[in-house]
Design a protein around this motif. Structure first.
Motif, mmCIF file in Angstrom:
data_model
loop_
_atom_site.group_PDB
_atom_site.id
_atom_site.type_symbol
_atom_site.label_atom_id
_atom_site.label_comp_id
_atom_site.label_asym_id
_atom_site.label_seq_id
_atom_site.Cartn_x
_atom_site.Cartn_y
_atom_site.Cartn_z
ATOM 1 N N VAL A 35 0.843 -1.194 0.000
ATOM 2 C CA VAL A 35 0.000 0.000 0.000
ATOM 3 C C VAL A 35 0.879 1.245 0.000
ATOM 4 O O VAL A 35 1.790 1.373 0.823
ATOM 5 N N ASP A 86 -11.017 1.960 4.774
ATOM 6 C CA ASP A 86 -9.565 2.101 4.824
ATOM 7 C C ASP A 86 -8.962 2.044 3.423
ATOM 8 O O ASP A 86 -8.322 2.972 2.952
ATOM 9 N N ARG A 87 -9.208 0.922 2.722
ATOM 10 C CA ARG A 87 -8.615 0.732 1.390
ATOM 11 C C ARG A 87 -9.417 -0.321 0.635
ATOM 12 O O ARG A 87 -10.342 -0.917 1.182
ATOM 13 N N THR A 131 -3.439 0.219 -3.513
ATOM 14 C CA THR A 131 -3.046 -1.129 -3.118
ATOM 15 C C THR A 131 -2.633 -1.927 -4.346
ATOM 16 O O THR A 131 -3.401 -2.058 -5.299
ATOM 17 N N ASP A 137 -6.917 7.788 -1.304
ATOM 18 C CA ASP A 137 -5.479 8.013 -1.491
ATOM 19 C C ASP A 137 -4.634 6.802 -1.085
ATOM 20 O O ASP A 137 -3.409 6.895 -0.999
ATOM 21 N N GLN A 138 -5.267 5.669 -0.839
ATOM 22 C CA GLN A 138 -4.532 4.442 -0.549
ATOM 23 C C GLN A 138 -4.521 3.571 -1.798
ATOM 24 O O GLN A 138 -5.556 3.034 -2.200
ATOM 25 N N SER A 198 0.842 5.775 -1.062
ATOM 26 C CA SER A 198 0.013 6.951 -1.315
ATOM 27 C C SER A 198 -0.228 7.081 -2.813
ATOM 28 O O SER A 198 0.721 7.200 -3.602
ATOM 29 N N SER A 256 -7.246 2.044 -6.121
ATOM 30 C CA SER A 256 -7.013 3.016 -5.056
ATOM 31 C C SER A 256 -8.328 3.610 -4.587
ATOM 32 O O SER A 256 -9.295 3.726 -5.347
#
Length: 419
Positions: free
Chosen positions: A194, A354-355, A380, A377-378, A196, A374
């Motif tokens: 993960v 979260d993601r 993966t 802003d995460q 940004s 994504s």
């Protein structure tokens, strides 16, 4: 929706090629901030599936083609116990799983693509949060259960945008293939990193690249560095990149509507990452132009429309499709890299998320594949592997962290890891 309907153009190959080593099942998942309550998730699934009748189906065998037949409009959620994307055993082409804070939707590729699966997951998670008592407006970003399904959502957009063409698609070169030691017990190991999304996008833009181009180039460089550097192998490393067609060819379909472009490079000891990236940018730009994607649509549909293909019995079609996939599809790529892009959620909903993850099933000739998405802003990056060797994945994440100076958080399901 009718009681049955034809498979879309892209869907026809998957029943022919599926087996234990190629399940043709992919996953999209959403990780929330709190543990999943199974009873509430089941209620949410019961409501959501009524809005998506095109996903509550089973595959039946006809004389000339497979077709989809409606089921009873239910989906039973299960706690995740097996490895991701395991084979279908009960005939259902959609499964909803939960584990700790994760909601996973696994789909057989004949009924939808990544974009369609994401829409279902968004509706499911939105409904789940509503049932928990959260007041979350859809903001026009969620397909709501009370809305009626439309004919546009179940159309075969390949047929809609088909244009007769005499030109033939260019023949793809044979690709460098990965080999390794099979994982025991058999199954899929996933390793995710993960980062940004905004910071990685900024770095990619500085190189004149998109995130997809940047990570594709990095994957080619990683494969060369860990498998080919000390060998005299001149085969191209080819990354298959699925591309959603909905932007260039406006469509609201929730069925398959994508094309695959192969991005390749011949790498030597004198090849730098920058050189690979430049080549990847050029190929991605060219191959995703509307004219070239139109040619892909036309070539695929033209074959389906052939009278000689239409009258061939299904078992012969399956044999032909399997041969084509093994010799002209899977052997023409090294790895698949599928980027579902930035997924936008309603503001109040995003506070609970979260993601997200995308898991791309591996195959016999492509034992490592990569899925990217994504949210919040995460970004993966998830590698799915069916072999013990992890050097390529380790190099990829190490190089990503060293060159970009970004923080990369790594985690795994640890399937097949000897303890």
């Amino acid at each position: 929706m009718n009681k049955w309907h034809k498979l879309d153009n892209a869907a026809k190959i998957f029943p022919a090629v599926k087996n234990e080593s190629n399940t043709s099942i992919f996953r999209v998942a959403m990780i929330l901030h709190e543990a999943i309550q199974s009873d509430i998730l089941q209620k949410a699934a019961n409501i959501t599936i009524q809005r998506y009748p095109m996903l509550s189906v089973e595959i039946r065998m006809g004389t000339f083609w497979n077709y989809l037949s409606e089921q009873d409009g239910t989906v039973v959620i299960e706690q995740e116990k097996d490895y991701p994307c395991y084979p279908i055993t009960d005939g259902r082409l959609l499964r909803v799983l939960y584990y700790n804070k994760r909601i996973s939707v696994e789909v057989f590729h004949s009924i939808t693509d990544g974009a369609g699966a994401v829409e279902f997951l968004k509706t499911l998670a939105h409904q789940y949060l509503l049932l928990l008592g959260h007041n979350i407006k859809s903001e026009g970003l969620i397909i709501l259960p009370e809305e009626m399904p439309t004919k546009h959502e179940i159309e075969d957009s390949y047929l809609r945008y088909y244009e007769p063409s005499q030109s033939q698609r260019l023949k793809e070169e044979k690709a460098f293939q990965l080999y390794g030691t099979p994982i025991e017990p058999f199954g899929n190991n996933v390793i995710s990193g993960v980062v940004s999304a905004s910071q990685l996008n900024k770095i990619a833009k500085q190189e004149g690249a998109t995130i997809t181009a940047y990570l594709t180039a990095l994957l080619i460089y990683s494969i060369y560095s860990e498998t080919m550097k000390y060998e005299k192998d001149e085969e191209k490393i080819i990354i298959a990149v699925p591309v959603s067609l909905r932007k260039l060819f406006p469509s609201k379909t929730l069925r398959n509507f994508f094309s695959v472009v192969n991005i390749g490079a011949t790498v030597t000891e004198n090849t730098t990452f920058s050189m690979i990236l430049e080549e990847v940018i050029k190929q991605l730009t060219q191959k995703t132009e509307k004219e070239n994607l139109q040619q892909n649509i036309s070539s695929n549909v033209l074959m389906e429309k052939s009278i000689w293909i239409k009258i061939v019995p299904l078992f012969i079609k399956h044999a032909f499709l399997k041969y084509s996939f093994d010799s002209l599809g899977d052997s023409r790529k090294t790895v698949t890299l599928s980027n579902l892009g930035r997924i936008v959620l309603p503001e109040e909903m995003s506070k609970h998320v979260d993601r997200m993850e995308t898991v791309v099933y591996p195959t016999a000739k492509s034992p490592i594949n990569c899925g990217i998405c994504s949210v919040n802003d995460q970004l993966t990056i998830t590698f799915t592997r069916r072999i013990v060797e992890t050097e390529i994945i380790q190099y990829f994440f190490r190089h990503l962290a060293d060159v970009t100076k970004l923080d990369v958080t790594i985690y795994s399901n640890e399937w097949g890891i000897r303890k």
